[in-house]
Design an enzyme around this catalytic site. Sequence first.
Site: not given
Length: 302
Positions: A250-251
Site C-alpha cells: 500500500g505504501d
Amino acid sequence: MIYTVTFNPSIDYIVRLDNMQVGEINRVTYEDMLPGGKGINVSIVLSNLGHESTALGFVAGFTGKEIERMMGNYGAKTDFIQVKEGRSRINMKIKAKEETEINGIGPKITDEDIEALYQKLDTIQKGDTLVIAGSVPSMLPSDIYERITSRLDGRGINVIVDAERNLLVNVLPFHPFLIKPNNHELGAIFNVELNDRDSVVPYAKRLQEKGARNVLISMAGEGAVLVAENGDILKSEAPKGSVVNSVGAGDSMVAGFITGFEESKGDYETAFKMGLCTGSASAFSSKLATRPEVEALLKTLK
C-alpha cells in the site's frame, strides 16, 4: 519537494524458519534488517523510482542512527527529530507456518519534540507534497493528524493521508489532496462490506463530499479504484503475479501514484496505473519495488 512523516520509525528484523516452537530454541533459515514504517517505505520506493524525498519523524539512540544510515543506503534523505530519551524501536517479523509480529515501543516524545516537527513542516512550500501515514504512538496526541493538516490547510501543499478510521475521517475537512484507504478500511468507516471494484465507488464519493479531493482504494488481488477530483473514475484489476510479501504494498502504491502524477504533470490515469503497478511490484517481491519491476508490470496492464 516530497516529504514523508513516520511518527515511530523502526528497524524491522525479519526472520524465516520452518516451524517456531514456543519455549524452545529456534534457529532461523533467513534473516534481514530493514528500516520500517509506512512513510519510510514511501520514501524508499520514491528513491527506487528516481524521485527525491525527505523523511521526517522521531528517532533516538543507536537504533535511530542505524535507521538513518540504512535510509542513506537507499538514497533517501532524512531530517528526523533526535529524541533524547529511549531508542527507536525494533520490530520482529517471524515468518514460519504462521506469521508472528513483535513490535517495540519507541522513544519518549516530548512536547518540545512535537514542536520541532511542526517547525520543519512549516518550511514546506506551495506545490510540495507531504505524505502522512501509519498509526499514532501512545506518546503523541491522538489528533496529531488533524493538527498537522489544519496547520497546512490553505497553503497549496498536496497532503496525502494513509491511515485508518478516525485518523483518516478527521482530516477530511482540511481537504487532503489524496487519501488511500483499502477496501476493508473504507468499509469499516461506513460499517459495510466492500469486495468488488464497483461497490467502493459510492463510498469513495461520500469521502469526497466530506472534503477529500482524490480517493485511491487499494484492493489487493482485486486491483484498485481511483475516484478523482476531476470526475474521473478509474478501475483496474491487479497485474498478474505471485504474492511474496504484501507488507509495504500500500505504501508503494502511494509512492507510485506520486511518481506518476509528477512525471505526467498531473495526469490521473498515469498516476493511477503507476500506483497500481508499484504496489503490485512490491507484493511480488521480497523487497520494495524497483523501477524495472514496475515498468515490466506496466507493459502487462490492461
